[in-house]
Design a protein around this motif. Structure first.
Motif, PDB file in Angstrom:
ATOM      1  N   LEU A 149      54.239 -33.208  74.899  1.00  0.00           N
ATOM      2  CA  LEU A 149      53.554 -32.378  75.874  1.00  0.00           C
ATOM      3  C   LEU A 149      52.798 -31.254  75.163  1.00  0.00           C
ATOM      4  N   PRO A 150      51.865 -30.606  75.839  1.00  0.00           N
ATOM      5  CA  PRO A 150      51.117 -29.500  75.212  1.00  0.00           C
ATOM      6  C   PRO A 150      52.051 -28.409  74.689  1.00  0.00           C
ATOM      7  N   SER A 151      51.614 -27.737  73.651  1.00  0.00           N
ATOM      8  CA  SER A 151      52.437 -26.730  72.979  1.00  0.00           C
ATOM      9  C   SER A 151      52.851 -25.606  73.918  1.00  0.00           C
ATOM     10  N   PHE A 152      51.964 -25.198  74.833  1.00  0.00           N
ATOM     11  CA  PHE A 152      52.297 -24.070  75.708  1.00  0.00           C
ATOM     12  C   PHE A 152      53.444 -24.428  76.659  1.00  0.00           C
ATOM     13  N   VAL A 153      53.532 -25.727  77.060  1.00  0.00           N
ATOM     14  CA  VAL A 153      54.633 -26.148  77.928  1.00  0.00           C
ATOM     15  C   VAL A 153      55.949 -26.067  77.156  1.00  0.00           C
ATOM     16  N   LYS A 154      55.920 -26.509  75.905  1.00  0.00           N
ATOM     17  CA  LYS A 154      57.128 -26.431  75.078  1.00  0.00           C
ATOM     18  C   LYS A 154      57.501 -24.979  74.794  1.00  0.00           C
ATOM     19  N   ILE A 391      68.622 -37.181  68.664  1.00  0.00           N
ATOM     20  CA  ILE A 391      68.265 -35.763  68.568  1.00  0.00           C
ATOM     21  C   ILE A 391      67.413 -35.538  67.324  1.00  0.00           C
ATOM     22  N   LYS A 392      66.606 -34.491  67.364  1.00  0.00           N
ATOM     23  CA  LYS A 392      65.731 -34.178  66.234  1.00  0.00           C
ATOM     24  C   LYS A 392      65.127 -32.791  66.446  1.00  0.00           C
ATOM     25  N   GLN A 393      64.525 -32.260  65.418  1.00  0.00           N
ATOM     26  CA  GLN A 393      63.750 -31.032  65.545  1.00  0.00           C
ATOM     27  C   GLN A 393      62.466 -31.327  66.312  1.00  0.00           C
ATOM     28  N   VAL A 394      62.183 -30.503  67.313  1.00  0.00           N
ATOM     29  CA  VAL A 394      60.965 -30.644  68.103  1.00  0.00           C
ATOM     30  C   VAL A 394      60.153 -29.354  67.919  1.00  0.00           C
ATOM     31  N   SER A 395      59.001 -29.495  67.356  1.00  0.00           N
ATOM     32  CA  SER A 395      58.171 -28.314  67.102  1.00  0.00           C
ATOM     33  C   SER A 395      57.838 -27.609  68.413  1.00  0.00           C
ATOM     34  N   GLY A 396      57.951 -26.278  68.368  1.00  0.00           N
ATOM     35  CA  GLY A 396      57.666 -25.490  69.567  1.00  0.00           C
ATOM     36  C   GLY A 396      58.906 -25.148  70.350  1.00  0.00           C
ATOM     37  N   ILE A 397      59.994 -25.879  70.121  1.00  0.00           N
ATOM     38  CA  ILE A 397      61.268 -25.588  70.798  1.00  0.00           C
ATOM     39  C   ILE A 397      62.240 -25.125  69.714  1.00  0.00           C
ATOM     40  N   THR A 398      62.336 -23.807  69.563  1.00  0.00           N
ATOM     41  CA  THR A 398      63.079 -23.237  68.435  1.00  0.00           C
ATOM     42  C   THR A 398      64.560 -23.592  68.466  1.00  0.00           C
ATOM     43  N   GLN A 399      65.100 -23.868  69.651  1.00  0.00           N
ATOM     44  CA  GLN A 399      66.534 -24.171  69.770  1.00  0.00           C
ATOM     45  C   GLN A 399      66.920 -25.457  69.033  1.00  0.00           C
ATOM     46  N   THR A 400      65.962 -26.303  68.715  1.00  0.00           N
ATOM     47  CA  THR A 400      66.282 -27.553  68.005  1.00  0.00           C
ATOM     48  C   THR A 400      66.401 -27.342  66.498  1.00  0.00           C
ATOM     49  N   GLY A 401      66.110 -26.117  66.007  1.00  0.00           N
ATOM     50  CA  GLY A 401      66.315 -25.795  64.607  1.00  0.00           C
ATOM     51  C   GLY A 401      65.604 -26.741  63.669  1.00  0.00           C
ATOM     52  N   LYS A 402      66.350 -27.172  62.640  1.00  0.00           N
ATOM     53  CA  LYS A 402      65.817 -28.099  61.641  1.00  0.00           C
ATOM     54  C   LYS A 402      66.586 -29.430  61.671  1.00  0.00           C
ATOM     55  N   ILE A 403      67.036 -29.803  62.845  1.00  0.00           N
ATOM     56  CA  ILE A 403      67.845 -31.026  62.979  1.00  0.00           C
ATOM     57  C   ILE A 403      67.053 -32.230  62.505  1.00  0.00           C
ATOM     58  N   LYS A 404      67.641 -32.976  61.601  1.00  0.00           N
ATOM     59  CA  LYS A 404      66.993 -34.200  61.133  1.00  0.00           C
ATOM     60  C   LYS A 404      67.175 -35.303  62.178  1.00  0.00           C
TER      61      LYS A 404
END
Length: 504
Positions: A149-154, A391-404
């Motif tokens: 989705l667009p970055s602003f939504v995330k 699960i994985k890191q999702v750019s724009g959603i900081t709560q996902t951290g650096k999860i591989k």
């Protein structure tokens, strides 16, 4: 003496002939009688023996649930490998029953199947009040679903998550994870992205399982064609599913997974599973016995959850990189959920290596089904599946951290049950003992006929020989012929002459 032997040989011969006739009759008619009884009693008909078993399954089923606790959630957020610890089992007594049973004119019957589960603390290793650290399923699932989705939504979602104090991992009780918990995140996601998660209220992994129907099944009764009994005609009015990307994968094959047509061959069996959103095929492994009842054991082939590269017919299910998992997002609200065997048994080794704490084993994690081949009724079963979250890191959603990126096991469960008690005794008597007795009787009668007929023949021969010997040692005196009308006068005259001579 000879006459007595003759009478005895005739009696033995007749007895032998009767035994042979009975043996042949049982040999020819016995299988037909047994087949007729099986057909009569396994079809879906209120007068059949198996109808009550089909309507309200008397077999004690138990569902054992094992959770995977994440021991290093902070390290996982920094990109380290998840370390898991298996907890449980948490055991539930499962009652299965059917309602809305409606017979149709086209040899089918419709019904709604239900399950009720009750926690069994005495059989469990822990209580439903125990806390377990697991991924925040709603948050991590929504993050992956919103990745494109667009970055602003995330950005908005990330802000909402921060305001709601949502984190990538949560510490909740077994009962909450199983049967639901209220989470303000549900309303927040529905407000930001309407329809992303089409439900409200509580969220729980098994919230729809307890006291909810598995859909409207319409199956064949077998009244006209016994080879079609229990075979699914439609599910929720559908002849084919709409979840998958190929016509073959969308087919509804086999039965509803409770019984199968009788007179099975040791090849394979199929059933449709609403939980897995697909039809499944199990393959024959070996013959055996369950408490004296002959069975065929069917197991999952390695291709069950194989990807399209390893097994092309599965391409429609999952364009997955690894074999051993199935993407069920299409029928699970588009959440990144995957099915597999427990501990990734029979899966690509890379899935096992991506986490620590898994130990796949055939004895502990392979599913099986032991079926009585003559009737198609399961005697003993244990269906085991694992639920996983991608699960994985999702750019724009900081709560996902650096999860591989990782397919992370959440839990695995086993639904197990076996026929026992009075049901087993009735089944054994009617469908095993009596047919076996008929089998034995035909061979007993045929076996008796041989010595009886041989004995009769021997006695008859002895009688004839004795009569012949008596004839040689004591010849029969032939009686003198009585004088004929022509010779009598001559003999008489000769006698008269002799008397005259004596007088002279």
């Amino acid at each position: 003496m000879a006459a007595a032997r003759r009478r005895l040989s005739v009696g033995l011969g007749l007895a032998g002939a009767v035994c042979a006739l009975l043996g042949v009759c049982l040999l020819l008619a016995g299988p037909l009688i047994v087949k007729e009884q099986v057909v009569k009693n396994v079809r879906i008909d209120p007068s059949s023996i198996s109808f009550r078993m089909w309507k309200d399954i008397p077999v004690p089923f138990y569902m054992s649930v094992h959770f995977f606790e994440v021991l290093n959630p902070k390290e996982v957020l920094q990109g380290q490998k998840p370390v898991l610890n298996q907890r449980g089992p948490y055991v539930y007594r499962e009652f299965r029953y059917k309602t809305n049973i409606t017979f149709h004119d086209n040899d089918t019957v419709s019904f709604l199947g239900y399950r009720k589960l009750f926690f069994q603390p005495q059989l469990s290793n822990g209580s439903e009040e125990e806390y377990i650290v697991v991924p925040n399923i709603l948050m991590m699932g929504a993050a992956v679903m919103m990745e494109k989705l667009p970055s602003f939504v995330k950005f908005l979602l990330s802000g909402a998550l921060a305001g709601l104090k949502q984190e990538a991992f949560m510490n909740r009780t077994v009962g909450e994870i199983m049967w639901g918990y209220e989470d303000p995140l549900i309303d927040a996601i529905n407000a930001l992205v309407p329809g992303l998660i089409p439900f409200q209220g509580k969220f729980g992994l098994f919230i729809d399982l307890n006291s909810s129907s598995s859909g409207l099944f319409t199956v064949n009764t077998g009244m006209k064609n016994i080879s079609r009994v229990h075979m699914v005609d439609s599910w929720n009015g559908l002849k084919k599913l709409k979840y998958w990307r190929s016509s073959e994968c969308n087919m509804i094959n086999g039965t509803a997974g409770e019984m199968w047509p009788p007179f099975m061959s040791p090849t394979s069996l199929e059933f449709y599973s609403p939980d897995a959103c697909r039809s499944m095929t199990l393959v024959y492994e070996q013959s055996g016995k369950f408490k004296g009842v002959p069975t065929y054991r069917f197991v999952a082939p390695k291709t069950l959850f194989a990807n399209g590269t390893d097994y092309p017919p599965n391409e429609g299910f999952c364009p997955c990189m690894q074999s051993g998992i199935q993407n069920v997002s299409a029928c699970r609200l588009n959440a990144p959920m995957f099915l597999s065997h427990p501990h990734f048994y029979n899966a690509d080794p890379s899935l096992v290596d991506a986490v620590e704490g898994l130990h796949p084993s055939k004895d502990e994690h392979a599913l099986f089904l032991d079926v009585h081949p003559m009737t198609g009724i399961p005697m003993n079963c244990s269906i085991k599946l694992q639920l996983n979250l991608y699960i994985k890191q999702v750019s724009g959603i900081t709560q996902t951290g650096k999860i591989k990126p990782v397919v992370l096991p959440l839990l695995w469960f086993a639904e197990s049950g076996s026929i026992e008690g009075s049901v087993l005794n009735q089944f054994y008597t009617n469908l095993v003992l009596i047919p076996s007795l008929l089998d034995y009787l035909q061979y007993i009668f045929l076996g008796l006929s041989v010595p009886l007929i041989i004995s009769a023949a021997v006695l008859m021969a002895m009688s004839q020989r004795t009569t012949a010997e008596k004839s040689r040692h004591h010849p029969t005196m032939q009686s003198k012929p009585s004088p004929s009308s022509e010779t009598t006068p001559l003999l008489h005259d000769a006698g008269m002459l002799s008397q005259d001579d004596a007088e002279a």
